[in-house]
Design an enzyme around this catalytic site. Structure first.
Site, PDB file in Angstrom:
ATOM      1  N   ARG A   1     -50.221 -27.243  11.398  1.00 13.69           N
ATOM      2  CA  ARG A   1     -49.619 -26.939  12.699  1.00 13.69           C
ATOM      3  C   ARG A   1     -50.334 -25.768  13.365  1.00 13.69           C
ATOM      4  NH1 ARG A   1     -43.538 -27.395  12.878  1.00 13.69           N
ATOM      5  NH2 ARG A   1     -43.978 -26.919  15.046  1.00 13.69           N
TER       6      ARG A   1
ATOM      7  N   ASN B   1     -34.667 -25.333   3.701  1.00 12.73           N
ATOM      8  CA  ASN B   1     -35.583 -25.483   4.828  1.00 12.73           C
ATOM      9  C   ASN B   1     -35.239 -24.341   5.766  1.00 12.73           C
ATOM     10  OD1 ASN B   1     -36.977 -26.059   7.155  1.00 12.73           O
ATOM     11  ND2 ASN B   1     -36.617 -28.264   7.051  1.00 12.73           N
TER      12      ASN B   1
ATOM     13  N   TYR C   1     -41.057 -33.935  14.156  1.00 11.80           N
ATOM     14  CA  TYR C   1     -40.021 -34.022  13.123  1.00 11.80           C
ATOM     15  C   TYR C   1     -39.451 -35.424  12.919  1.00 11.80           C
ATOM     16  CZ  TYR C   1     -40.277 -29.016  13.807  1.00 11.80           C
ATOM     17  OH  TYR C   1     -40.734 -27.738  13.921  1.00 11.80           O
TER      18      TYR C   1
ATOM     19  N   GLU D   1     -38.551 -24.782  -1.390  1.00 13.46           N
ATOM     20  CA  GLU D   1     -38.638 -24.722   0.063  1.00 13.46           C
ATOM     21  C   GLU D   1     -39.160 -26.060   0.583  1.00 13.46           C
ATOM     22  OE1 GLU D   1     -41.205 -22.154   3.284  1.00 13.46           O
ATOM     23  OE2 GLU D   1     -40.305 -21.070   1.596  1.00 13.46           O
TER      24      GLU D   1
ATOM     25  N   ARG E   1     -34.942 -33.053  18.759  1.00 15.91           N
ATOM     26  CA  ARG E   1     -35.928 -31.995  18.943  1.00 15.91           C
ATOM     27  C   ARG E   1     -37.314 -32.447  18.493  1.00 15.91           C
ATOM     28  NH1 ARG E   1     -37.048 -27.288  14.999  1.00 15.91           N
ATOM     29  NH2 ARG E   1     -38.515 -26.075  16.231  1.00 15.91           N
TER      30      ARG E   1
ATOM     31  N   PRO F   1     -32.281 -22.701  11.435  1.00 18.62           N
ATOM     32  CA  PRO F   1     -32.020 -22.886  12.862  1.00 18.62           C
ATOM     33  C   PRO F   1     -32.678 -24.127  13.462  1.00 18.62           C
ATOM     34  CG  PRO F   1     -33.511 -21.040  12.513  1.00 18.62           C
ATOM     35  CD  PRO F   1     -33.024 -21.462  11.164  1.00 18.62           C
TER      36      PRO F   1
END
Length: 164
Positions: free
Chosen positions: A108, A75, A24, A99, A19, A11
């Site tokens: 994060r 991902n 990113y 992954e 975004r 998503p």
């Protein structure tokens, strides 16, 4: 037989480049797909590339990989932290499952630090930005034992030794 790799994106990755570019970057998902296609061509593998915001669609894609793909690169995005369904589907698939996370999830906030889908993955690549996808393709091809002779000399060191 040509190795077949399925790349799955979860998503909101369709909004890469827009975004949270401070996390990113500015690269779009379309640009990532193009670089993956270029890497696949160089490595002599076939590639299918998908994105869905719907968990069930990703589960169905993973299930469809059984018999039609040799490796999965995923991902899972936000589903990394919530999806038992993706874990169960990934466990069914017998090939390498790599992954990928564009950001370093371990650096994060607490909400984005622990990927539960990693438990069903062969390997995890995070924090390399969009290049992580290319690294995952190379790793998948290596895991499949199919690095072809056409690989640039710089990558020959990744080939498993034929001497035991």
């Amino acid at each position: 037989m040509v190795a077949r790799i399925m790349v799955l994106n979860g998503p909101n990755l369709n909004f890469l480049g827009i975004r949270e570019p401070h996390i990113y970057g500015a690269t779009t998902l379309g640009e990532i797909e193009a670089s993956c296609a270029e890497a696949a061509k160089l490595l002599g593998v076939s590639l299918s590339f998908h994105q869905s915001n719907i968990e069930g669609e990703l589960v169905s894609l993973i299930q469809s990989a059984h018999g039609s793909a040799d490796a999965i690169i995923i991902n899972p995005a936000a589903f990394s932290f919530t999806s038992i369904a993706l874990i169960d589907a990934l466990k069914i698939f017998g090939g390498p499952k790599i992954e990928v996370h564009i950001s370093n999830i371990h650096a994060r906030d607490e909400l984005h630090r622990h990927s539960i889908t990693s438990s069903a993955s062969t390997a995890v690549i995070c924090g390399l930005g969009p290049y992580g996808y290319v690294a995952a393709i190379i790793a998948a091809v290596q895991r499949l034992g199919r690095l072809p002779e056409a690989v640039p000399a710089a990558l020959h060191g990744l080939r498993p030794s034929s001497q035991a």
